[in-house]
Design a protein around this motif. Structure first.
Motif, PDB file in Angstrom:
ATOM      1  N   VAL A 179       0.657  -1.284   0.267  1.00 21.21           N
ATOM      2  CA  VAL A 179       0.155  -0.069  -0.050  1.00 21.21           C
ATOM      3  C   VAL A 179       1.165   1.197   0.503  1.00 21.21           C
ATOM      4  N   ASP A 180       0.290   2.379  -0.478  1.00 19.25           N
ATOM      5  CA  ASP A 180       1.340   3.293  -0.161  1.00 19.25           C
ATOM      6  C   ASP A 180       0.639   4.304   0.735  1.00 19.25           C
ATOM      7  N   THR A 181       1.226   5.057   0.931  1.00 15.61           N
ATOM      8  CA  THR A 181       1.403   6.326   2.135  1.00 15.61           C
ATOM      9  C   THR A 181      -0.278   6.716   2.850  1.00 15.61           C
ATOM     10  N   ASP A 182      -0.720   6.841   1.595  1.00 21.48           N
ATOM     11  CA  ASP A 182      -2.369   7.112   2.214  1.00 21.48           C
ATOM     12  C   ASP A 182      -3.229   5.499   2.237  1.00 21.48           C
TER      13      ASP A 182
ATOM     14  N   ARG B 252      -1.833  -0.673  -3.637  1.00 19.21           N
ATOM     15  CA  ARG B 252      -0.473  -0.340  -5.093  1.00 19.21           C
ATOM     16  C   ARG B 252      -0.467  -1.894  -5.952  1.00 19.21           C
ATOM     17  N   ASP B 253      -0.124  -3.154  -4.915  1.00 25.68           N
ATOM     18  CA  ASP B 253       0.241  -4.347  -5.437  1.00 25.68           C
ATOM     19  C   ASP B 253       0.037  -5.515  -5.030  1.00 25.68           C
TER      20      ASP B 253
ATOM     21  N   ARG C 251      10.207   7.116   3.214  1.00 26.17           N
ATOM     22  CA  ARG C 251       8.538   6.164   3.227  1.00 26.17           C
ATOM     23  C   ARG C 251       7.434   5.853   2.456  1.00 26.17           C
ATOM     24  N   ARG C 252       7.673   5.263   1.789  1.00 29.59           N
ATOM     25  CA  ARG C 252       7.287   4.877  -0.107  1.00 29.59           C
ATOM     26  C   ARG C 252       6.115   4.674   0.274  1.00 29.59           C
ATOM     27  N   GLY C 253       5.611   3.429   1.377  1.00 30.05           N
ATOM     28  CA  GLY C 253       4.719   2.801   1.419  1.00 30.05           C
ATOM     29  C   GLY C 253       5.206   1.667   2.844  1.00 30.05           C
ATOM     30  N   TYR C 254       4.042   0.956   2.680  1.00 33.06           N
ATOM     31  CA  TYR C 254       4.170  -0.353   3.380  1.00 33.06           C
ATOM     32  C   TYR C 254       3.680  -0.877   2.678  1.00 33.06           C
TER      33      TYR C 254
END
Length: 338
Positions: free
Chosen positions: A23-26, A30-31, A103-106
């Protein structure tokens, strides 16, 4: 990160057996890997671009995850909601993705514990039956015996004693049975589903049921040597279904017939009380699906069977035939492999 290193990590993400998503930062998906799609029931395009809340089955835990990952990685148990709305269980972790210091996501990785949770829940219910339902029969027996003692010279004494003995017999049999089923569940919560020969499991169950019910005729049509998705509890499941069919029969001479019908990607096993008249035509085997879903009051054996079959991705339906005789249908997924 680029080149061979990026390809290596992308390949690892795609091929890992555990469900995983990015997931992205929001917290927008995303994948997701193939295991994650299979776990949630979504297609790739249906899930990517959606907020992570779409698969959350527990908003309280979701809020805990969001709060935790703002500072550090999170790990623990969770409930996930599939595309069909079913709740599945798992444990896992969510960790930040740091690229070039940003930090681009998780990334979230899960371990499916649905089967373990279902077996544990079923074991808990069976233990509750032992503590509560069987206690009621014990109270009936105790009260009858006390009345008998007080009325030892009364003509109804024998009837009271017989009532007590019958109740105690039920308590003893149901207690032993429930303990056995609890042992099955507690010892199998970590068993992996695998291809299991259906004919072997049915043969074992028929032998066990024949030994348990003297004078009851058990018969089976030819069973194909196919494999179904199950584990080592499949034979005890069929034994429980056979026993329940006999116990629910109001015939003087119950006779239980098992038939198997292959379908696309599944197999349907039907257990029916056909009585002394013999084989019932397949066309007569119509379940009354009104209110046919199983519940805890359906009996210890069927509750056990339903809990296990559900963990296989299968289904049990119960009902009655045209003459009111008991019918149980068990649907199992067919499996590939040795």
């Amino acid at each position: 990160m680029s080149g061979p290193d990026l390809e290596l990590y992308e390949s690892a993400f795609r091929e890992i057996d555990a469900p995983a998503l990015i997931v992205d930062t929001d917290l927008v998906v995303r994948d997701v890997n193939e295991a994650g799609l299979a776990f949630t029931g979504y297609d790739y395009d249906e899930l990517v671009g959606q907020p992570a809340t779409v698969i959350s089955g527990d908003l309280e835990t979701y809020a805990e995850i969001v709060e935790t990952i703002a500072e550090e990685a999170w790990s623990g148990d969770y409930e996930l909601r599939t595309k069909e709305g079913a709740i599945v269980y798992g444990s896992g972790s969510v960790a930040p993705l740091i690229v070039d210091g940003w930090r681009r996501g998780y990334v979230a990785i899960f371990i499916d514990t649905t089967k373990q949770r279902r077996y544990e829940n079923a074991a808990e219910v069976l233990n509750r039956i032992l503590r509560h339902d069987l206690r009621n029969d014990l109270n009936v027996a105790t009260g009858s015996l006390e009345s008998a003692r007080a009325r030892i010279d009364d003509e109804e004494t024998l009837d009271l004693l017989e009532t007590a003995e019958a109740a105690l017999g039920r308590v003893s049999a149901e207690s032993d049975r429930a303990h056995d089923l609890v042992d099955h569940l507690e010892g199998s919560s970590e068993a992996e589903n695998r291809p299991v020969r259906l004919d072997y499991a049915l043969d074992e169950a028929l032998i066990d049921a024949t030994r348990s019910f003297e004078g009851v005729r058990f018969a089976s049509s030819a069973v194909p040597s196919l494999r179904v998705v199950a584990d080592h509890l499949l034979a005890p499941v069929f034994t429980a279904v056979l026993e329940n069919t006999v116990e629910q029969s109001d015939r003087e001479r119950p006779a239980v017939e098992v038939s198997v019908e292959e379908r696309e990607a599944s197999v349907l096993v039907t257990v029916a009380d056909v009585g002394p008249e013999g084989t019932m035509d397949r066309g007569d085997r119509v379940l009354d699906h009104e209110g046919a879903e199983l519940h805890q009051g359906s009996g210890i054996g069927l509750f056990f069977a339903d809990s296990v079959i559900e963990s296989y991705g299968g289904e049990i339906r119960v009902g009655t035939g045209p003459d009111g005789a008991a019918i149980v249908e068990v649907r199992l997924r067919t499996a590939e492999g040795p």
